[in-house]
Write an enzyme that holds these catalytic residues in place. Structure first.
Site, short mmCIF file in Angstrom:
data_model
loop_
_atom_site.label_atom_id
_atom_site.label_comp_id
_atom_site.label_asym_id
_atom_site.label_seq_id
_atom_site.Cartn_x
_atom_site.Cartn_y
_atom_site.Cartn_z
N HIS A 100 23.18 32.19 21.08
CA HIS A 100 22.49 31.93 22.54
C HIS A 100 22.06 30.70 22.57
CE1 HIS A 100 18.99 33.96 20.60
NE2 HIS A 100 18.25 32.60 21.11
N HIS A 171 16.27 25.90 21.78
CA HIS A 171 16.88 26.07 20.55
C HIS A 171 18.45 26.59 20.73
CE1 HIS A 171 15.05 30.14 20.82
NE2 HIS A 171 16.26 30.52 20.50
N GLU A 233 18.04 27.89 15.57
CA GLU A 233 17.38 29.19 15.12
C GLU A 233 18.69 29.86 14.43
OE1 GLU A 233 16.52 33.63 16.77
OE2 GLU A 233 16.65 32.14 18.25
N HIS A 260 30.29 23.77 18.26
CA HIS A 260 29.29 23.09 17.18
C HIS A 260 28.15 22.80 17.90
CE1 HIS A 260 31.27 19.60 19.49
NE2 HIS A 260 30.28 19.15 19.23
N GLU A 306 28.94 18.28 14.27
CA GLU A 306 29.31 17.03 14.71
C GLU A 306 28.24 15.95 14.18
OE1 GLU A 306 31.16 14.56 18.37
OE2 GLU A 306 30.15 16.25 18.93
#
Length: 319
Positions: A100, A171, A233, A260, A306
């Site tokens: 998530h 996060h 996380e 990514h 990336e």
């Protein structure tokens, strides 16, 4: 030529979307603002970058590469009119891996009510289950957006208002197979700090990021990193590290969804040389292909990272 990992930023997380109009509308409803759009008509895809950008936002007015807490929406032309197109949200097999995005809000009860009133669906409402201090809204593609509070529940219970200008894109969660290997990688290779660990009876959560250390406890008793942006996380479900055949889905093989996370670095060439010295697995070196201003490193679970230049620290790409 040198690089300093303490100057790196966890810049953005990329997810693929079916209909950019609906997705941009949803994330703007959550208070984010489109700060950049990169159009690639030749390759038939567009990239939309959204971030919190009010005067009180952490990175207000910064160049898009000089920020943390951006969501990048990737739209491949034609998906919006394809009735069979569907992304993998990362939370069910065969596409299980990404979990998530998470936003932290000033008033979790009022924020959730506002989202519900707008007609958006929830994977988990505040009142569902035992955990009454978190909720999960669903974006138009079914990606989970966790909602956490910046203040204790009892402080906001009777307040009916919420101000999206105070929200943070806190996060991005991905599941990992082996915590020792993954924590080693993100700390030693990527230069992140372990800011917080949350342990339970069957899984652990590890929160990593750049910037200052986090206090063990916050003054008001809530998550001490709830006011931050650009954290990662890592979720470890006990026992996965012992199964030689166990593997999470990286989001880039079919079925596709999450793409990514992205690190913005102080000197792209020097950072990539450092990664080479660390013997990383590459998805794409700077010298590969036509795009000479981005690289992709693979983490221990095969998730793509990336790497781009922070254009405030050193101009390179003129994005």
């Amino acid at each position: 030529m040198s690089t300093d990992p303490t100057k790196y930023k966890l810049n953005h997380s990329m997810i693929r979307v079916k209909d950019p109009k609906r997705s941009v509308e949803f994330y703007e409803f959550l208070g984010l603002k489109q700060i950049n759009k990169l159009e690639n008509p030749d390759a038939k895809f567009d990239l939309y970058f959204l971030a919190y950008d009010s005067p009180s936002a952490v990175s207000h007015g910064n160049h898009w590469t000089d920020r943390e807490g951006i969501v990048e929406l990737t739209h491949n032309y034609g998906t919006e009119s394809d009735p069979d197109y569907k992304v993998a949200n990362g939370n069910s097999d065969p596409g299980r891996g990404f979990g998530h995005l998470a936003i932290s809000v000033d008033n979790i009860q009022a924020a959730c009510q506002r989202i519900e009133d707008a007609g958006y669906k929830f994977q988990k409402k505040l009142t569902d289950g035992k955990m009454r201090h978190i909720a999960f809204a669903l974006d138009p593609d079914g990606y989970w957006v966790e909602i956490i509070g910046q203040k204790p529940l009892e402080e906001t219970e009777s307040v009916k208002e919420t101000d999206t200008a105070s929200y943070r894109l806190n996060h991005t969660m991905v599941r990992i197979k082996d915590p020792e290997i993954s924590l080693n990688f993100y700390k030693d290779v990527m230069g992140m700090k372990l800011l917080r660990t949350s342990e339970s009876s069957s899984f652990n959560l590890y929160f990593l990021g750049y910037g200052p250390d986090a206090p063990e406890k916050s003054a008001n008793g809530v998550n001490p990193v709830a006011g931050r942006e650009g954290l990662l996380e890592l979720t470890w479900n006990f026992g996965t590290e012992k199964d030689p055949d166990f593997k999470y889905h990286d989001g880039n093989a079919e079925p596709q969804g999450f793409g990514h996370v992205c690190i913005a670095v102080d000197d792209l060439d020097a950072a990539c040389a450092r990664f080479e010295d660390k013997q990383v697995n590459w998805k794409k070196r700077l010298t590969d292909g036509r795009m000479k201003n981005i690289a992709f490193v693979l983490d221990p679970d095969g998730y793509w990272i990336e790497v781009v230049q922070n254009e405030k620290l050193k101009e390179r790409s003129k994005w």
